[in-house]
Scaffold this motif. Structure first.
Motif, PDB file in Angstrom:
ATOM      1  N   TYR A 274     -10.415   8.271  10.828  1.00 52.13           N
ATOM      2  CA  TYR A 274     -10.994   8.461   9.193  1.00 52.13           C
ATOM      3  C   TYR A 274     -10.308   9.480   8.507  1.00 52.13           C
ATOM      4  CZ  TYR A 274     -15.524   5.928  10.101  1.00 52.13           C
ATOM      5  OH  TYR A 274     -16.635   5.041  10.514  1.00 52.13           O
ATOM      6  N   VAL A 275     -10.378   9.174   7.055  1.00 50.95           N
ATOM      7  CA  VAL A 275      -9.641  10.132   6.169  1.00 50.95           C
ATOM      8  C   VAL A 275     -10.719  11.183   5.943  1.00 50.95           C
ATOM      9  CG1 VAL A 275      -8.545   8.365   4.914  1.00 50.95           C
ATOM     10  CG2 VAL A 275     -10.650   9.156   3.870  1.00 50.95           C
ATOM     11  N   GLN A 311      -9.630   6.154  -0.569  1.00 50.83           N
ATOM     12  CA  GLN A 311      -8.891   6.282   0.633  1.00 50.83           C
ATOM     13  C   GLN A 311      -7.502   6.776   0.357  1.00 50.83           C
ATOM     14  OE1 GLN A 311     -10.866   5.551   3.943  1.00 50.83           O
ATOM     15  NE2 GLN A 311     -12.205   6.159   2.379  1.00 50.83           N
ATOM     16  N   SER A 314      -8.071  10.498  -0.698  1.00 46.81           N
ATOM     17  CA  SER A 314      -9.215  11.276   0.177  1.00 46.81           C
ATOM     18  C   SER A 314     -10.051  12.011  -1.114  1.00 46.81           C
ATOM     19  CB  SER A 314      -8.777  12.521   1.146  1.00 46.81           C
ATOM     20  OG  SER A 314      -8.032  11.573   2.022  1.00 46.81           O
ATOM     21  N   PHE A 357     -15.318  -1.672   2.637  1.00 46.21           N
ATOM     22  CA  PHE A 357     -15.399  -0.716   1.665  1.00 46.21           C
ATOM     23  C   PHE A 357     -16.127  -1.389   0.648  1.00 46.21           C
ATOM     24  CE2 PHE A 357     -12.226  -4.378   0.554  1.00 46.21           C
ATOM     25  CZ  PHE A 357     -12.472  -4.692  -0.628  1.00 46.21           C
ATOM     26  N   GLY A 443     -15.538   8.672   4.462  1.00 45.84           N
ATOM     27  CA  GLY A 443     -14.550   9.610   4.933  1.00 45.84           C
ATOM     28  C   GLY A 443     -15.241  10.738   5.507  1.00 45.84           C
TER      29      GLY A 443
END
Ligand code: ADP
Length: 510
Positions: A274-275, A311, A314, A357, A443
């Protein structure tokens, strides 16, 4: 009054760049000449003290050393800065703040939504009826009743006083909105509706500067000194050299672990890849230090993911954007969930969409109501169109589907009824004209678990007994939010408990 020069706190984007600096920079308040002067006489130039000679020992027992403090506060995010100010104002002046990075403010710089608080002067001025017990109930409900009721009640009952305290420091949070999981407007933002962190951190740094509280930058706390079960100091490192600072109390305000992928996956293997929205200094040091000193860590697997993170950069897209009317649509141009639901649920729903998303879609009214959007736009994150069809082309979704989605949302908004997903909050019909969209996905955002504390911010061991000399505040603590944190409650947490720990330590040492 001379303003604190913390270049990154002025702008979150330049802040990210500043985080990458490796050059040493010492920052001290206008009155912190003692700290700067001390650098020359310190064996370890990276750390500030109130002056005198360097300590050569590493066990913190050198009685001659002038590196002893009443309190050492580790971390200069909202919790640490507030702790220092509150302690100082209660008479505890022999204190120092440590910051391992070259810039101050931690993740607090990125706090976007606002500070939740109930029964405040500003709510009263604006005719908003609220109740601290309702705030506590909604906080506990948001965390599915896994938060500590005593700590939650303490936070909510003291939130109005924290808003007034900040106001007294020149930090006015009188623009009130909502985030997911609240039934009344209680998320307090700066007057112009901008992201709260960029007002909060510079304001707190000014207050630190005014009081002449020294900050040692690029100075990393490595280990707590424990003597007979009590914490009596902290070993620090700067420029590769180690030194021990002795302290009657150590306050850990080191924030979370979101930038430490190894630690994230230790507690949550499913979050690999994950970011993260976290700054690079959020490496979980406080958890390791506290645990080694005997503190209990609670609910460490409760790592919150945030549903609206761009993404590639971030960048966290503030929840206030949805709170003021934005919707989430999938790649087919369709809404799929109540955007104002809690973060865990919205994130889960997003991950179920094709590609995992969503597009956060909004109109000019939302754009104008959220100052942060202009920054997202400047960073190239915002797609736009003169109308729904043009926006649909820009984000490659079916234009008819997007128009239908907007029409359906507008019809329900006009009626003021719950829509098909149960959304009742922040439903504002789209105006004709320009439309915008930002591509988002979940995130890593916030460690909700952490050091177990009581309402005096004492770190507790597994039996619930306080560890003498050890205190903690802010994200590094656990048990307040339970398994889901409401947007705007992190700033409430760091302010209420940051102020509280400073006062508690000053009282304990009086
Ligand atoms: P909070 O919201 O709880 O105040 P933040 O993330 O805003 O937390 O701030 C925590 C600060 O602590 C950050 O600036 C971070 O760089 C700093 N920090 C983390 N670990 C250490 C450490 N070992 N020594 C000194 N500073 C630290």
């Amino acid at each position: 009054m001379e303003k604190f020069d913390n270049n990154r706190t002025k702008d979150a984007w330049s802040a990210r760049a500043a985080h990458r600096l490796t050059r040493r920079s010492f920052v001290a308040g206008a009155g912190a000449m003692g700290a700067l002067a001390a650098l020359g006489s310190f064996g370890l130039a990276g750390c500030a003290s109130k002056g005198g000679t360097a300590s050569s020992g590493s066990n913190g027992t050198d009685a001659e050393a002038d590196d002893s403090f009443d309190a050492v506060i580790v971390g200069t995010g909202g919790a640490g800065l507030s702790a220092a100010i509150a302690a100082y104002d209660k008479g505890l002046v022999n204190i120092v703040l440590l910051e391992k990075m070259g810039v101050n403010g931690g993740n607090t710089n990125y706090a976007s939504s606002g500070m939740n608080a109930s029964e405040t002067i500003f709510q009263a001025e604006q005719g908003i009826q609220d109740d601290s017990s309702l705030f506590a109930q909604e906080t506990l409900d948001g965390g599915h009743n896994t938060g500590d009721p005593e700590l939650v009640r303490f936070m909510c009952n003291n939130s109005a006083a924290a808003i007034e305290w900040l106001d007294g420091l020149g930090i006015k949070l009188d623009n009130i909105t909502m985030t997911g999981g609240m039934s009344v407007k209680r998320c307090h933002r700066p007057t112009d509706g901008s992201a709260v962190g960029l007002t909060l951190v510079p304001g707190l740094l000014d207050a630190v500067s005014e009081r002449g509280i020294p900050i040692a930058m690029n100075c990393e706390a490595k280990e707590l000194v424990v003597d007979g079960g009590a914490v009596t100091g902290v070993k620090v490192e700067a420029d590769g050299e180690e030194q021990t600072l002795r302290a009657k109390a150590v306050i850990l305000a080191t924030g979370g672990l979101g930038a430490n992928a190894q630690m994230v996956t230790k507690y949550r293997p499913d979050l690999e890849g994950y970011v993260t929205t976290n700054q690079p200094g959020a490496t979980g040091d406080g958890y390791t230090m506290a645990e080694r000193a005997g503190a209990e860590l609670v609910q460490m697997d409760q790592i919150q993911i945030h549903p609206t993170v761009e993404q590639k950069t971030s960048t966290l897209i503030a929840e206030g954007v949805r709170g003021s009317g934005a919707i989430l649509v999938n790649s087919k141009g369709k809404r799929f969930f109540n955007e104002m639901s809690t973060r865990d649920k919205v994130s889960a729903a997003e991950l179920e969409q094709p590609g995992g998303f969503a597009w956060c879609v909004f109109d000019q009214q939302v754009y104008d109501a959220n100052k942060a959007i202009a920054k997202y736009d400047k960073s190239g994150l915002v797609k736009k169109g003169a109308n729904a069809a043009e926006l649909a082309a820009a984000i490659e979704v079916d234009p008819a589907a997007l128009q239908d989605t907007v029409n359906a949302y507008n019809a329900v908004s006009a009626n003021g009824e719950a829509d098909e997903f149960g959304r009742t909050e922040g439903c504002i019909a789209f105006a004709d004209g320009a439309m915008y969209a930002i591509k988002v996905a979940p995130g890593i955002h916030h460690e909700m678990g952490g050091i177990r504390i009581n309402a005096k911010n004492q770190a507790l061991d597994a039996s619930g007994a306080p560890i003498p000399g050890l205190y903690a505040a802010g994200e590094v603590t656990g048990g307040i939010h339970g398994d889901n944190r409401i947007g705007g409650n992190a700033v409430c947490d760091i302010e209420v408990f940051g102020k509280n720990v400073g006062e508690a330590v000053a009282e304990a040492l009086a």
